[in-house]
Scaffold this motif. Structure first.
Motif, short mmCIF file in Angstrom:
data_model
loop_
_atom_site.label_atom_id
_atom_site.label_comp_id
_atom_site.label_asym_id
_atom_site.label_seq_id
_atom_site.Cartn_x
_atom_site.Cartn_y
_atom_site.Cartn_z
N UNK A 46 0.83 -1.20 0.00
CA UNK A 46 0.00 0.00 0.00
C UNK A 46 0.87 1.25 0.00
N UNK A 47 2.00 1.19 0.71
CA UNK A 47 2.91 2.33 0.76
C UNK A 47 3.43 2.73 -0.62
N UNK A 48 3.61 1.73 -1.50
CA UNK A 48 4.07 2.02 -2.86
C UNK A 48 3.03 2.85 -3.61
N UNK A 49 1.76 2.50 -3.45
CA UNK A 49 0.70 3.27 -4.10
C UNK A 49 0.64 4.69 -3.55
N UNK A 50 0.74 4.82 -2.23
CA UNK A 50 0.71 6.14 -1.60
C UNK A 50 1.89 6.98 -2.08
N UNK A 51 3.05 6.36 -2.21
CA UNK A 51 4.25 7.07 -2.68
C UNK A 51 4.04 7.64 -4.08
N UNK A 52 3.44 6.85 -4.95
CA UNK A 52 3.28 7.27 -6.35
C UNK A 52 2.06 8.17 -6.57
N UNK A 53 0.97 7.94 -5.82
CA UNK A 53 -0.29 8.62 -6.15
C UNK A 53 -0.90 9.41 -4.99
N UNK A 54 -0.43 9.20 -3.79
CA UNK A 54 -0.88 10.00 -2.66
C UNK A 54 -2.13 9.49 -1.98
N UNK A 55 -3.13 9.12 -2.75
CA UNK A 55 -4.42 8.72 -2.19
C UNK A 55 -5.19 7.91 -3.22
N UNK A 56 -6.30 7.35 -2.77
CA UNK A 56 -7.18 6.62 -3.67
C UNK A 56 -7.70 7.54 -4.76
N UNK A 57 -8.05 8.79 -4.40
CA UNK A 57 -8.55 9.76 -5.39
C UNK A 57 -7.46 10.11 -6.39
N UNK A 58 -6.22 10.25 -5.90
CA UNK A 58 -5.11 10.54 -6.79
C UNK A 58 -4.85 9.41 -7.76
N UNK A 59 -5.01 8.19 -7.27
CA UNK A 59 -4.83 7.03 -8.14
C UNK A 59 -5.92 6.97 -9.20
N UNK A 60 -7.18 7.19 -8.80
CA UNK A 60 -8.27 7.19 -9.77
C UNK A 60 -8.04 8.26 -10.84
N UNK A 61 -7.60 9.44 -10.41
CA UNK A 61 -7.33 10.52 -11.37
C UNK A 61 -6.26 10.10 -12.37
N UNK A 62 -5.19 9.46 -11.88
CA UNK A 62 -4.11 9.03 -12.76
C UNK A 62 -4.59 7.96 -13.73
N UNK A 63 -5.41 7.02 -13.23
CA UNK A 63 -5.95 5.96 -14.07
C UNK A 63 -6.79 6.55 -15.20
N UNK A 64 -7.70 7.46 -14.86
CA UNK A 64 -8.57 8.03 -15.88
C UNK A 64 -7.80 8.90 -16.86
N UNK A 65 -6.82 9.64 -16.34
CA UNK A 65 -6.01 10.48 -17.23
C UNK A 65 -5.30 9.62 -18.27
N UNK A 66 -4.74 8.51 -17.84
CA UNK A 66 -4.03 7.63 -18.76
C UNK A 66 -4.95 7.04 -19.81
N UNK A 67 -6.08 6.49 -19.39
CA UNK A 67 -6.90 5.75 -20.34
C UNK A 67 -7.71 6.66 -21.27
N UNK A 68 -8.12 7.83 -20.79
CA UNK A 68 -8.79 8.78 -21.69
C UNK A 68 -7.81 9.27 -22.75
N UNK A 69 -6.59 9.59 -22.33
CA UNK A 69 -5.59 10.05 -23.30
C UNK A 69 -5.21 8.94 -24.27
N UNK A 70 -5.15 7.72 -23.78
CA UNK A 70 -4.81 6.60 -24.65
C UNK A 70 -5.86 6.41 -25.74
N UNK A 71 -7.12 6.46 -25.35
CA UNK A 71 -8.21 6.32 -26.33
C UNK A 71 -8.21 7.47 -27.32
N UNK A 72 -8.02 8.69 -26.81
CA UNK A 72 -8.00 9.86 -27.70
C UNK A 72 -6.85 9.77 -28.69
N UNK A 73 -5.67 9.37 -28.20
CA UNK A 73 -4.49 9.27 -29.08
C UNK A 73 -4.69 8.19 -30.12
N UNK A 74 -5.25 7.05 -29.71
CA UNK A 74 -5.48 5.96 -30.66
C UNK A 74 -6.49 6.38 -31.73
N UNK A 75 -7.53 7.11 -31.32
CA UNK A 75 -8.54 7.56 -32.27
C UNK A 75 -7.95 8.56 -33.26
#
Length: 208
Positions: A46-75
Motif C-alpha cells: 500500500x505504501x508504494x501506491x501512496x508514494x506514487x499517487x498520494x491517495x485513492x482519489x489521486x490514483x483514480x485521477x491518474x488511471x482516468x487520465x491515462x486511459x482517456x488520453x490513450x483512447x483519444x491518441x489511438x482515435x
C-alpha cells in the motif's frame, strides 16, 4: 545516500500500477475498492501506491487520465491513417467500441469516476478537462468529414454549428456506451454500425 531513481523504470512502474488499479476498479467498483485491495491486485505494498499517487482519489485521477488520453491518441492516429472521410468515420466508430471487453471495462470505470467526481472538486476539474479533450477530438472529426456534408441549406460544419454537432456526436457515443453496459450480450458490430449511422445523420453527411 539517497536512492538513485531511474526515470524510465519509474514510468514503467507507474504504468503497471495504473493498469492494475484500472482492473481492480473495474472488478470491484470504485466505491468498494481500497488501496489495500489495489495493492494486492498489483502485487505491491500500500505504501508504494501512496508514494506514487498520494491517495485513492489521486490514483483514480491518474488511471482516468491515462486511459482517456490513450483512447483519444489511438482515435486520432486512426483518423490520420484513414484514406478518406468515410474511412475516418468508420475508424472513429471502431475506436469508440474497440472490443466488447475493453468497451465494457472503460465505460464501467468511467461511470464510477464520473459519480465520484460529483462529490470531489479535484476529480470534477479532471472530468471537465476530459470533456474538453473529447470535444476537441469530435471537432476534428467534424472538420475532417466536412467535404461529405450535404447542401441542404442547414448550418454547415464550421463555427458554432460545428461545435453543436460535435456535442451531438459525443451524446451519441455516450448514450450508446451506457446502452452497451446494460446489454447482456452486446453485438460489437451492431454498436459500431449504430454509431456510424448516427454520425452520418447528426453530421448531415452524404453517402450513408
Amino acid at each position: 545516500m539517497a536512492r538513485r531513481v531511474n526515470p524510465i523504470q519509474e514510468r514503467q512502474r507507474r504504468t503497471a500500477l495504473e493498469k492494475a488499479a484500472y482492473l481492480a476498479i473495474f472488478e470491484q467498483g470504485y466505491a468498494g475498492v481500497t488501496l489495500d485491495r489495489i495493492a494486492a491486485h498489483a502485487g505491491v505494498s500500500k505504501g508504494t501506491l501512496v508514494y506514487h499517487f498520494g491517495s485513492k482519489e489521486g490514483l483514480l485521477a491518474a488511471v482516468m487520465r491515462r486511459f482517456v488520453r490513450t483512447i483519444a491518441a489511438a482515435t486520432r492516429r486512426a483518423l490520420r491513417l484513414a484514406s478518406g472521410p468515410h474511412d475516418r468515420l468508420l475508424a472513429y466508430a471502431e475506436n469508440q467500441f474497440y472490443s466488447v471487453e475493453s468497451t465494457r471495462r472503460f465505460s464501467t470505470v468511467y461511470l464510477d469516476f464520473l459519480a465520484a467526481s460529483t462529490r470531489d472538486p479535484a476529480l470534477m476539474a479532471l472530468q471537465r478537462a476530459f470533456v474538453e479533450e473529447t470535444h476537441r477530438l469530435d471537432l476534428e472529426l467534424v472538420a475532417l468529414t466536412a467535404e461529405l456534408a450535404e447542401p441542404t441549406g442547414r448550418a454547415g460544419t464550421a463555427g458554432p454549428a460545428g461545435a453543436e454537432r460535435a456535442w451531438h456526436l459525443r451524446a451519441l457515443v455516450d448514450g450508446l456506451s451506457v446502452r452497451f453496459l446494460s446489454d447482456p450480450d452486446p453485438d460489437l458490430t451492431r454498436y459500431r454500425l449504430l454509431c456510424l449511422e448516427g454520425m452520418y445523420r447528426l453530421l448531415n453527411l452524404a453517402g450513408r
